[in-house]
Design an enzyme around this catalytic site. Sequence first.
Site, short mmCIF file in Angstrom:
data_model
loop_
_atom_site.label_atom_id
_atom_site.label_comp_id
_atom_site.label_asym_id
_atom_site.label_seq_id
_atom_site.Cartn_x
_atom_site.Cartn_y
_atom_site.Cartn_z
N ASN A 7 0.87 -1.27 -0.02
CA ASN A 7 -0.22 0.02 -0.07
C ASN A 7 0.89 1.44 0.02
OD1 ASN A 7 -1.99 1.98 0.51
ND2 ASN A 7 -2.64 1.11 2.21
N LYS A 14 3.23 0.77 3.29
CA LYS A 14 2.82 -0.18 4.37
C LYS A 14 2.91 -1.55 3.69
CE LYS A 14 -0.51 2.69 6.53
NZ LYS A 14 -1.77 3.21 6.56
N ARG A 90 -2.59 -2.00 -3.38
CA ARG A 90 -3.78 -1.01 -3.21
C ARG A 90 -3.51 -0.10 -4.27
NH1 ARG A 90 -5.70 1.93 2.46
NH2 ARG A 90 -7.57 2.83 1.26
N HIS A 179 -12.56 3.96 -0.18
CA HIS A 179 -12.57 2.99 0.83
C HIS A 179 -13.14 1.65 0.13
CE1 HIS A 179 -12.49 6.21 4.12
NE2 HIS A 179 -11.37 5.88 4.07
N HIS A 207 -17.78 3.27 7.62
CA HIS A 207 -16.26 3.22 7.65
C HIS A 207 -15.89 4.22 8.37
CE1 HIS A 207 -12.22 2.17 6.49
NE2 HIS A 207 -11.87 3.23 6.96
N GLY A 209 -13.13 6.41 10.27
CA GLY A 209 -11.73 6.57 10.58
C GLY A 209 -11.18 7.98 10.41
N ASN A 210 -9.82 8.15 10.45
CA ASN A 210 -9.45 9.65 9.86
C ASN A 210 -10.27 10.01 8.82
OD1 ASN A 210 -7.72 10.50 11.78
ND2 ASN A 210 -6.05 9.14 11.15
N ARG A 240 -11.12 16.79 7.23
CA ARG A 240 -11.93 17.10 6.26
C ARG A 240 -13.21 17.69 6.56
NH1 ARG A 240 -10.70 11.65 3.12
NH2 ARG A 240 -8.55 11.45 3.92
N ASP A 283 -8.04 13.68 16.68
CA ASP A 283 -8.18 12.17 17.07
C ASP A 283 -9.39 12.01 18.19
OD1 ASP A 283 -7.65 10.03 19.08
OD2 ASP A 283 -5.93 9.73 17.72
N ARG A 285 -10.13 10.18 20.51
CA ARG A 285 -9.63 9.92 21.74
C ARG A 285 -9.57 11.01 22.67
NH1 ARG A 285 -5.73 5.49 19.47
NH2 ARG A 285 -5.63 6.92 17.77
N GLY A 331 -11.06 2.94 12.44
CA GLY A 331 -10.53 2.99 13.88
C GLY A 331 -11.64 3.68 14.87
N ILE A 332 -12.54 4.74 14.38
CA ILE A 332 -13.72 5.04 15.24
C ILE A 332 -14.73 4.21 15.17
CG2 ILE A 332 -15.30 6.80 15.33
CD1 ILE A 332 -13.15 8.61 13.59
N GLU A 384 -8.25 -4.55 5.22
CA GLU A 384 -8.01 -4.13 3.84
C GLU A 384 -6.97 -5.00 3.40
OE1 GLU A 384 -9.05 0.27 2.90
OE2 GLU A 384 -8.46 0.18 4.88
P1 AMP Z 1 -8.29 4.76 11.19
O1 AMP Z 1 -8.13 6.11 10.11
O2 AMP Z 1 -9.50 3.77 10.57
O3 AMP Z 1 -6.77 4.26 11.58
O4 AMP Z 1 -8.63 5.57 12.21
C1 AMP Z 1 -7.99 6.28 13.11
C2 AMP Z 1 -8.90 6.94 14.15
O5 AMP Z 1 -9.72 6.04 14.98
C3 AMP Z 1 -7.94 7.96 15.31
O6 AMP Z 1 -7.45 9.04 14.70
C4 AMP Z 1 -8.77 7.78 16.47
O7 AMP Z 1 -9.82 9.14 16.11
C5 AMP Z 1 -9.78 6.79 16.14
N1 AMP Z 1 -9.71 6.15 17.69
C6 AMP Z 1 -8.88 4.90 17.58
N2 AMP Z 1 -8.90 4.28 18.63
C7 AMP Z 1 -9.80 4.88 19.52
C8 AMP Z 1 -10.60 4.72 20.81
N3 AMP Z 1 -9.99 3.83 21.50
N4 AMP Z 1 -11.55 5.41 20.89
C9 AMP Z 1 -11.99 6.53 20.17
N5 AMP Z 1 -11.40 6.72 19.08
C10 AMP Z 1 -10.49 6.02 18.44
#
Ligand code: AMP
Length: 397
Positions: A7, A14, A90, A179, A207, A209-210, A240, A283, A285, A331-332, A384
């Site tokens: 990727n 990666k 990818r 995605h 989906h 995540g970031n 974004r 983020d 968290r 991730g979220i 993925e």
């Molecule tokens: P990804 O792009 O799919 O890797 O998602 C990354 C995002 O997932 C991070 O920037 C966080 O905002 C969110 N994330 C990861 N772990 C947690 C968690 N334990 N609680 C809340 N959000 C999280």
Amino acid sequence: MNVLVINCGSSSLKFQLINSDTEAVAAKGLCERIGIDGRLVYQPAGGEKEVTEAAMPTHTEAIRMVLDALVNPATGVLKSLDEVEAIGHRVLHGGSKITESRVIDQEVIDVIDECCDLGPLHNPANLMGIRACMELMPGKPNVAVFDTAFHQTMPAKAYRYAIPTKFYEEYAVRKYGFHGTSHSFVSKETIKYLGLDPENSKVIVCHLGNGSSISAVKDSKCVDTSMGLTPLEGLLMGTRSGDLDPAVLEFVCKKENIDVSEMLRILNKESGVYALSNGLSSDFRDLEEAKNNGNEAAGLALDAFSYRVAKYVGSYVAAMNGVDAIAFTGGIGENASLVRAQVLGYLGYLGIKMDEEQNKKRGENFVLSTADSKVKVAVIPTNEELAICRETVALVK
Ligand code: AMP
């Protein structure tokens, strides 16, 4: 079969080496700062991470270092590169011409090249990775798995923008969606996990995540998705903006005396929950912690994010005239129980009921809805790399 999954980003790469028979990861890692200086992080299964700093002027040197690490007598997992049987890449953008994964030949390379203006950050890097693998492992089959391919089943009413046809016909301006590998993988896993009928089911994949996107998957085919010509459309994301009135661009450009490129940079890099939290963090968290400590802007960012997700889910229920299951991933989606609870809080009208105890779980497939919920809701971790490995094997076997 040993499949090397690659990727490539503009300055990073990666990789995972996956045994397709057991679907176990034999080794994984990443190269960072390609074209700047260079750093390889390599980790064999069950082993320690190794970090090597070395010059990586291009993706070719980066991939050469990955291959050297894989056959290193001390920590490598292969005796020779002959044991790599196929490489899965990818690739971001395949435009309208590519609707599924493809074994890479000159025609596929030409399409990826033609789509560079649609994916200016990723397609050139993807091509560099492909060319490097072809040079370093001649004769091995390379497969391209496209982020846009899964969404190519959308009907015109979903993918056309209501702007002059000339822009569509001459410049291919339309919704593509991204995605796709994740949406495809997670929708299939959801159908399997919940025992739905692949030929007669309505699934919404969130989906988150970031970068975040949602798709409506009817009878295993994508019928709509939230990202557009670029990954800027749709949900608000880490940095974004997602959907907004296009007139905002000219208005702010004039006020701030900036050009459209600068405005797009701001919409991509300085907007989303990062902007709504007044620059606190992208983020989730950090945002949750700040909200718990009484930070109102962080609370607004989280509310606005969940609200937009719920609105898209509602619109996709309309698009499919119903829904059997909703899946959270990314991730979220996989970790942020607060966001899941907020989103589902808006969807009570669908008869959705969330199991509070289940919502504390993470890291595996699980059902989030109660037994009497009218719509099933599940958390399905995306993978993925595994999806790319499976696609690669299906094409080269
Ligand atoms: P990804 O792009 O799919 O890797 O998602 C990354 C995002 O997932 C991070 O920037 C966080 O905002 C969110 N994330 C990861 N772990 C947690 C968690 N334990 N609680 C809340 N959000 C999280």
